[in-house]
Design a protein around this motif. Structure first.
Motif, PDB file in Angstrom:
ATOM      1  N   GLU A 189       0.837  -1.211   0.000  1.00 26.37           N
ATOM      2  CA  GLU A 189       0.000   0.000   0.000  1.00 26.37           C
ATOM      3  C   GLU A 189       0.871   1.260   0.000  1.00 26.37           C
ATOM      4  OE1 GLU A 189      -3.174  -0.302   2.926  1.00 26.37           O
ATOM      5  OE2 GLU A 189      -3.747  -2.282   2.193  1.00 26.37           O
ATOM      6  N   LYS A 190       2.163   1.064  -0.115  1.00 29.62           N
ATOM      7  CA  LYS A 190       3.133   2.169  -0.230  1.00 29.62           C
ATOM      8  C   LYS A 190       2.935   3.228   0.859  1.00 29.62           C
ATOM      9  CE  LYS A 190       3.907   1.526  -5.199  1.00 29.62           C
ATOM     10  NZ  LYS A 190       4.757   0.357  -4.964  1.00 29.62           N
ATOM     11  N   LEU A 191       2.702   2.748   2.080  1.00 32.91           N
ATOM     12  CA  LEU A 191       2.419   3.678   3.184  1.00 32.91           C
ATOM     13  C   LEU A 191       3.597   4.600   3.467  1.00 32.91           C
ATOM     14  CD1 LEU A 191       0.556   1.388   5.763  1.00 32.91           C
ATOM     15  CD2 LEU A 191      -0.384   2.866   3.990  1.00 32.91           C
ATOM     16  N   ILE A 192       4.803   4.083   3.271  1.00 31.57           N
ATOM     17  CA  ILE A 192       5.983   4.871   3.648  1.00 31.57           C
ATOM     18  C   ILE A 192       6.120   6.113   2.760  1.00 31.57           C
ATOM     19  CG2 ILE A 192       8.515   4.791   3.807  1.00 31.57           C
ATOM     20  CD1 ILE A 192       8.169   1.796   4.528  1.00 31.57           C
ATOM     21  N   GLU A 193       5.711   5.951   1.495  1.00 29.74           N
ATOM     22  CA  GLU A 193       5.895   7.067   0.554  1.00 29.74           C
ATOM     23  C   GLU A 193       5.132   8.321   0.963  1.00 29.74           C
ATOM     24  OE1 GLU A 193       5.118   5.692  -3.429  1.00 29.74           O
ATOM     25  OE2 GLU A 193       6.595   4.071  -3.166  1.00 29.74           O
ATOM     26  N   ASP A 194       4.079   8.148   1.770  1.00 29.55           N
ATOM     27  CA  ASP A 194       3.244   9.296   2.128  1.00 29.55           C
ATOM     28  C   ASP A 194       3.563   9.852   3.527  1.00 29.55           C
ATOM     29  OD1 ASP A 194       1.471  10.870   0.822  1.00 29.55           O
ATOM     30  OD2 ASP A 194      -0.331   9.843   1.551  1.00 29.55           O
ATOM     31  N   VAL A 195       4.493   9.231   4.208  1.00 35.59           N
ATOM     32  CA  VAL A 195       4.754   9.612   5.602  1.00 35.59           C
ATOM     33  C   VAL A 195       5.273  11.051   5.693  1.00 35.59           C
ATOM     34  CG1 VAL A 195       6.301   9.165   7.566  1.00 35.59           C
ATOM     35  CG2 VAL A 195       5.038   7.289   6.525  1.00 35.59           C
ATOM     36  N   GLU A 196       6.228  11.392   4.843  1.00 36.94           N
ATOM     37  CA  GLU A 196       6.840  12.719   4.933  1.00 36.94           C
ATOM     38  C   GLU A 196       5.814  13.815   4.633  1.00 36.94           C
ATOM     39  OE1 GLU A 196       9.656  13.096   6.468  1.00 36.94           O
ATOM     40  OE2 GLU A 196       9.132  15.219   6.285  1.00 36.94           O
ATOM     41  N   ARG A 197       4.955  13.566   3.626  1.00 36.33           N
ATOM     42  CA  ARG A 197       3.935  14.572   3.293  1.00 36.33           C
ATOM     43  C   ARG A 197       2.965  14.761   4.461  1.00 36.33           C
ATOM     44  NH1 ARG A 197      -0.983  15.067   1.930  1.00 36.33           N
ATOM     45  NH2 ARG A 197      -1.388  12.818   2.068  1.00 36.33           N
ATOM     46  N   LYS A 198       2.556  13.661   5.079  1.00 31.66           N
ATOM     47  CA  LYS A 198       1.642  13.768   6.225  1.00 31.66           C
ATOM     48  C   LYS A 198       2.321  14.468   7.398  1.00 31.66           C
ATOM     49  CE  LYS A 198      -1.215   9.813   4.971  1.00 31.66           C
ATOM     50  NZ  LYS A 198      -1.668   8.452   5.263  1.00 31.66           N
ATOM     51  N   ALA A 199       3.600  14.174   7.591  1.00 29.07           N
ATOM     52  CA  ALA A 199       4.338  14.834   8.683  1.00 29.07           C
ATOM     53  C   ALA A 199       4.382  16.343   8.434  1.00 29.07           C
ATOM     54  CB  ALA A 199       5.742  14.258   8.786  1.00 29.07           C
ATOM     55  N   LYS A 200       4.573  16.723   7.172  1.00 25.81           N
ATOM     56  CA  LYS A 200       4.606  18.159   6.835  1.00 25.81           C
ATOM     57  C   LYS A 200       3.270  18.811   7.131  1.00 25.81           C
ATOM     58  CE  LYS A 200       8.170  18.933   3.410  1.00 25.81           C
ATOM     59  NZ  LYS A 200       8.441  18.200   2.190  1.00 25.81           N
ATOM     60  N   LEU A 201       2.188  18.095   6.801  1.00 23.50           N
ATOM     61  CA  LEU A 201       0.847  18.623   7.058  1.00 23.50           C
ATOM     62  C   LEU A 201       0.649  18.851   8.562  1.00 23.50           C
ATOM     63  CD1 LEU A 201      -1.871  19.455   5.851  1.00 23.50           C
ATOM     64  CD2 LEU A 201      -2.575  17.040   5.891  1.00 23.50           C
ATOM     65  N   PHE A 202       1.075  17.875   9.362  1.00 22.51           N
ATOM     66  CA  PHE A 202       1.019  18.051  10.822  1.00 22.51           C
ATOM     67  C   PHE A 202       1.781  19.302  11.236  1.00 22.51           C
ATOM     68  CE2 PHE A 202      -0.334  13.600  11.711  1.00 22.51           C
ATOM     69  CZ  PHE A 202      -1.162  13.837  12.792  1.00 22.51           C
ATOM     70  N   ARG A 203       3.018  19.422  10.747  1.00 26.71           N
ATOM     71  CA  ARG A 203       3.878  20.536  11.168  1.00 26.71           C
ATOM     72  C   ARG A 203       3.259  21.876  10.765  1.00 26.71           C
ATOM     73  NH1 ARG A 203       9.415  19.473  12.498  1.00 26.71           N
ATOM     74  NH2 ARG A 203       9.673  17.249  12.802  1.00 26.71           N
ATOM     75  N   GLN A 204       2.661  21.891   9.573  1.00 29.27           N
ATOM     76  CA  GLN A 204       2.020  23.125   9.098  1.00 29.27           C
ATOM     77  C   GLN A 204       0.820  23.478   9.985  1.00 29.27           C
ATOM     78  OE1 GLN A 204       0.933  22.757   4.836  1.00 29.27           O
ATOM     79  NE2 GLN A 204      -1.084  23.505   5.500  1.00 29.27           N
ATOM     80  N   GLU A 205       0.002  22.480  10.293  1.00 27.99           N
ATOM     81  CA  GLU A 205      -1.218  22.737  11.071  1.00 27.99           C
ATOM     82  C   GLU A 205      -0.921  22.978  12.556  1.00 27.99           C
ATOM     83  OE1 GLU A 205      -4.359  23.117   9.704  1.00 27.99           O
ATOM     84  OE2 GLU A 205      -3.116  23.093   7.892  1.00 27.99           O
ATOM     85  N   LEU A 206       0.240  22.539  13.009  1.00 26.50           N
ATOM     86  CA  LEU A 206       0.590  22.716  14.424  1.00 26.50           C
ATOM     87  C   LEU A 206       1.559  23.878  14.634  1.00 26.50           C
ATOM     88  CD1 LEU A 206       0.992  18.964  15.483  1.00 26.50           C
ATOM     89  CD2 LEU A 206      -0.841  20.516  16.177  1.00 26.50           C
ATOM     90  N   ALA A 207       1.694  24.705  13.611  1.00 26.99           N
ATOM     91  CA  ALA A 207       2.566  25.885  13.759  1.00 26.99           C
ATOM     92  C   ALA A 207       1.867  26.872  14.699  1.00 26.99           C
ATOM     93  CB  ALA A 207       2.833  26.514  12.397  1.00 26.99           C
ATOM     94  N   HIS A 208       2.123  26.724  15.966  1.00 24.92           N
ATOM     95  CA  HIS A 208       1.447  27.518  16.997  1.00 24.92           C
ATOM     96  C   HIS A 208       2.541  28.154  17.853  1.00 24.92           C
ATOM     97  CE1 HIS A 208      -0.833  28.472  20.586  1.00 24.92           C
ATOM     98  NE2 HIS A 208      -1.963  28.142  19.976  1.00 24.92           N
ATOM     99  N   PRO A 209       2.399  29.456  18.170  1.00 26.86           N
ATOM    100  CA  PRO A 209       3.486  30.123  18.898  1.00 26.86           C
ATOM    101  C   PRO A 209       3.811  29.495  20.255  1.00 26.86           C
ATOM    102  CG  PRO A 209       1.522  31.517  18.750  1.00 26.86           C
ATOM    103  CD  PRO A 209       1.294  30.360  17.839  1.00 26.86           C
ATOM    104  N   LYS A 210       2.839  28.801  20.840  1.00 30.24           N
ATOM    105  CA  LYS A 210       3.078  28.222  22.168  1.00 30.24           C
ATOM    106  C   LYS A 210       3.729  26.829  22.085  1.00 30.24           C
ATOM    107  CE  LYS A 210       1.598  31.468  24.876  1.00 30.24           C
ATOM    108  NZ  LYS A 210       0.248  31.655  25.300  1.00 30.24           N
ATOM    109  N   ILE A 211       3.785  26.277  20.870  1.00 35.59           N
ATOM    110  CA  ILE A 211       4.549  25.024  20.704  1.00 35.59           C
ATOM    111  C   ILE A 211       5.970  25.456  20.369  1.00 35.59           C
ATOM    112  CG2 ILE A 211       4.810  22.876  19.397  1.00 35.59           C
ATOM    113  CD1 ILE A 211       1.796  22.905  18.914  1.00 35.59           C
ATOM    114  N   LYS A 212       6.885  25.207  21.315  1.00 33.83           N
ATOM    115  CA  LYS A 212       8.229  25.776  21.164  1.00 33.83           C
ATOM    116  C   LYS A 212       9.020  25.085  20.075  1.00 33.83           C
ATOM    117  CE  LYS A 212       9.317  27.113  25.821  1.00 33.83           C
ATOM    118  NZ  LYS A 212      10.129  26.630  26.932  1.00 33.83           N
ATOM    119  N   GLU A 213       8.769  23.804  19.894  1.00 30.73           N
ATOM    120  CA  GLU A 213       9.530  23.050  18.906  1.00 30.73           C
ATOM    121  C   GLU A 213       8.743  21.796  18.542  1.00 30.73           C
ATOM    122  OE1 GLU A 213      13.177  21.456  20.492  1.00 30.73           O
ATOM    123  OE2 GLU A 213      13.974  20.961  18.512  1.00 30.73           O
TER     124      GLU A 213
END
Ligand code: PLP
Length: 395
Positions: free
Chosen positions: A301-325
């Motif tokens: 199901e080629k799950l690994i190929e989509d991991v980085e894109r999903k991780a980016k989506l998380f990082r984009q949606e969690l860009a919150h000033p109170k999350i330090k890193e």
């Protein structure tokens, strides 16, 4: 009638004064369900186990197929059991050719125990080096590898001749010498709060072990099976360990672990004395059938190929000033906040609003986010919205 919650507290051993007490009736895909109709989007994956989601239909089918044939038949390593053989073969096909033999265990900690044993036997040396703030399991051998924490003192005496280096510190590598049987490190430190090492560090560690004849053992119990965007995290660093330890995501939700080594290293447990590592249930046929199906799902199901894109989506949606890193690699993530009060309040709010997150053993100031790799984009958006609302409220 006494509730299951009361019976849980009364009759089952407690591992802390404050268990989360979330009751689960069913789990499917990215969701956990409670008995009163609660629905939780699972961003913990049973601690990096449910990489392909809960109850993947192909895993269920493989389990059902094996149930019709046999369950336990004998101790590990005597009879030829097709699920063990087929899974080990498939695993080796997806590893560098230096690996030639798979020992199947019940758990991660047992894989750690077996790895330490073959390293000592193969090298004829006694010293094992681990990294500070590591987590490798809770048996006394594995616990000996948790450097400088309260667990070591509480359960002393643990194994002798264990020394510690600072993870990701090039200056500490001289501690590894001709006396060292093995260096055991996580490919990415998980419970320390997701510490991703520099590739240059892993390469120097590899070179130092080779130079002094010590075996390099990677713990990929949290990082394996696609979690970080590669089948195994060592692929990120261009380094191949001598021994690889696996568990958690290996079994598609069934209990299983493994240590994998070159055949000439693994063979040391065959003789003088024979039966150097024995396990009754290790490599249980139902778990191995599930593991084979799960590995097929990850690859086909080629799950690994989509991991980085999903991780980016998380990082984009969690860009919150109170999350330090946001630390991590792929879908093994960690949101750094300020203190445990915030971690606890955010986790509780999220659970109360249908999103399951958690924290880390050695890093109580960070939130654990490690969803099934199968999580959809809509589910990611939904989860991040709840997390950000909680961060707004409590941080
Ligand atoms: N190694 C790592 C990195 C882990 O995270 C764990 C468990 O959390 C273990 C080893 C031990 O695995 P198990 O709990 O299956 O014994």
């Amino acid at each position: 009638m006494i509730s299951n919650r009361e019976l849980f507290l009364k009759n089952t051993a407690q591992t802390s004064e404050s268990p989360r007490l979330i009751e689960i009736e069913k789990a499917e895909g990215s969701y956990l369900y409670g008995p009163q109709g609660q629905k939780y989007l699972d961003l913990v994956s049973g601690f990096n186990v449910s990489n392909i989601g809960h109850r993947h239909p192909k895993v269920i089918q493989a389990i059902q197929g094996q149930l019709d044939k046999y369950l336990h038949v004998t101790v590990y390593g005597e009879f030829v059991q097709a699920p063990q053989v087929q899974f080990a073969t498939k695993l080796l096909e997806n590893l560098p050719s230096s690996f030639g033999s798979v020992y199947l265990t019940n758990s991660g900690a047992e894989a750690v125990e077996g790895s330490m044993k073959i390293a000592k036997r193969y090298t004829g040396r006694r010293q094992i080096i681990a990294a500070k703030n590591a987590y490798h399991g809770s048996t006394q051998g594995a616990l000996s590898l948790i450097g400088g924490t309260q667990y070591q003192e509480a359960y002393a005496p643990l194994l002798p001749e264990i020394d510690f280096i600072e993870y990701n510190n090039l200056l500490d590598l001289d501690t590894i010498t001709e006396k060292t049987a093995a260096v055991i490190v996580e490919a990415i430190q998980g419970e320390a709060g997701v510490r991703v090492p520099m590739a240059a560090y892993m390469q120097a560690l590899r070179a130092r072990c080779t130079a002094v004849g010590a075996l390099l053992i990677f713990d990929e119990i949290q990082t394996g099976f696609g979690r970080t965007g590669k089948l195994f995290a060592f692929e990120h660093f261009d380094v191949v360990p001598d021994i690889l330890m696996l568990a958690k995501g290996i079994g598609g939700g069934m209990p299983l672990g493994a240590f994998v080594a070159p055949k000439h290293i693994m063979d040391v447990i065959k003789a003088n004395p024979m039966l150097g590592h024995i396990t009754t249930f290790g490599g249980h046929p139902v778990s191995c059938a599930a593991a084979l199906a799960s590995l097929d799902v990850i690859l086909e199901e080629k799950l690994i190929e989509d991991v980085e894109r999903k991780a980016k989506l998380f990082r984009q949606e969690l860009a919150h000033p109170k999350i330090k890193e946001i630390r991590g690699l792929g879908l093994m993530m960690c949101l750094q906040v300020e203190n445990f009060h915030q971690v606890y309040s955010v986790s509780k709010y999220c659970a109360d609003h249908g999103v399951m997150i958690d924290w880390y053993l050695h890093c109580e100031t960070a939130l654990r986010v490690a969803p099934p790799l199968t999580i959809s984009d809509d589910e990611i958006l939904e989860a991040c919205q709840v997390i950000c609302t909680a961060i707004d409220k409590f941080c």
